[in-house]
Design an enzyme around this catalytic site. Structure first.
Site, short mmCIF file in Angstrom:
data_model
loop_
_atom_site.label_atom_id
_atom_site.label_comp_id
_atom_site.label_asym_id
_atom_site.label_seq_id
_atom_site.Cartn_x
_atom_site.Cartn_y
_atom_site.Cartn_z
N HIS A 188 0.80 -1.23 0.00
CA HIS A 188 0.00 0.00 0.00
C HIS A 188 0.83 1.27 0.00
CE1 HIS A 188 -3.92 -1.80 0.32
NE2 HIS A 188 -3.44 -2.64 1.23
N GLY A 189 2.11 1.23 0.36
CA GLY A 189 2.92 2.43 0.47
C GLY A 189 2.87 2.95 1.90
#
Length: 164
Positions: free
Chosen positions: A12-13
């Site tokens: 997802h970062g």
């Protein structure tokens, strides 16, 4: 809080949030994220807040020295966050105040044409957003920036062209 020398991907970062799920919620402030690499992530740097009333905030945040490779949303502020259909009708505009957020020395590639997306609330617009030396491309061409209810400045080389 300091986050330093992190590599993400896939995944997802790095996100700050979900903010504003409850009306009375403490805010987030004084966060620095630096020297990061993102490879094939959904997001690079994201701040997300529920699209409903809240007295929360996110302020004094610095994202700097990042390299992104094929990231779907490299730079993203989302004040209309809704992870499921149950909240889709509740979008009254986020009350979370997002201010003084700096993106500095960010480079790389976006997997989507919109590499910079500031989707802020009309109830509590984003203020003091700064882009400094940002170079993001999409398929070896200029990417696009999108702003809604966001104010700030861009200086140094900024690509995509700033919408602030």
């Amino acid at each position: 809080m300091l986050v330093d020398k992190v590599t993400c991907g896939p995944g997802h970062g790095i996100s700050i949030g979900s903010l504003g799920k409850d009306v009375n919620e403490q805010g987030v402030q004084n966060v620095t994220v630096r020297s990061t690499t993102f490879v094939g992530t959904t997001n690079g740097f994201r701040i997300k807040a529920w699209g409903k009333p809240s007295n929360g905030f996110a302020r004094n945040i610095l994202f700097q020295h990042a390299t992104m490779y094929n990231v779907q949303n490299p730079i993203f502020i989302d004040q209309r966050y809704c992870p499921n259909r149950n909240c889709a009708d509740q979008h009254q505009g986020s009350g979370v105040r997002v201010s003084d957020v700096t993106y500095q020395n960010i480079r790389g590639t976006s997997a989507t044409q919109v590499a910079v997306n500031f989707d802020c609330s009309n109830r509590s617009p984003c203020r003091g957003i700064r882009l400094n030396n940002v170079r993001l491309t999409y398929r070896n061409r200029a990417a696009v920036a999108s702003c809604r209810n966001a104010g700030g400045t861009a200086y140094g080389f900024v690509q995509p062209r700033s919408c602030l």
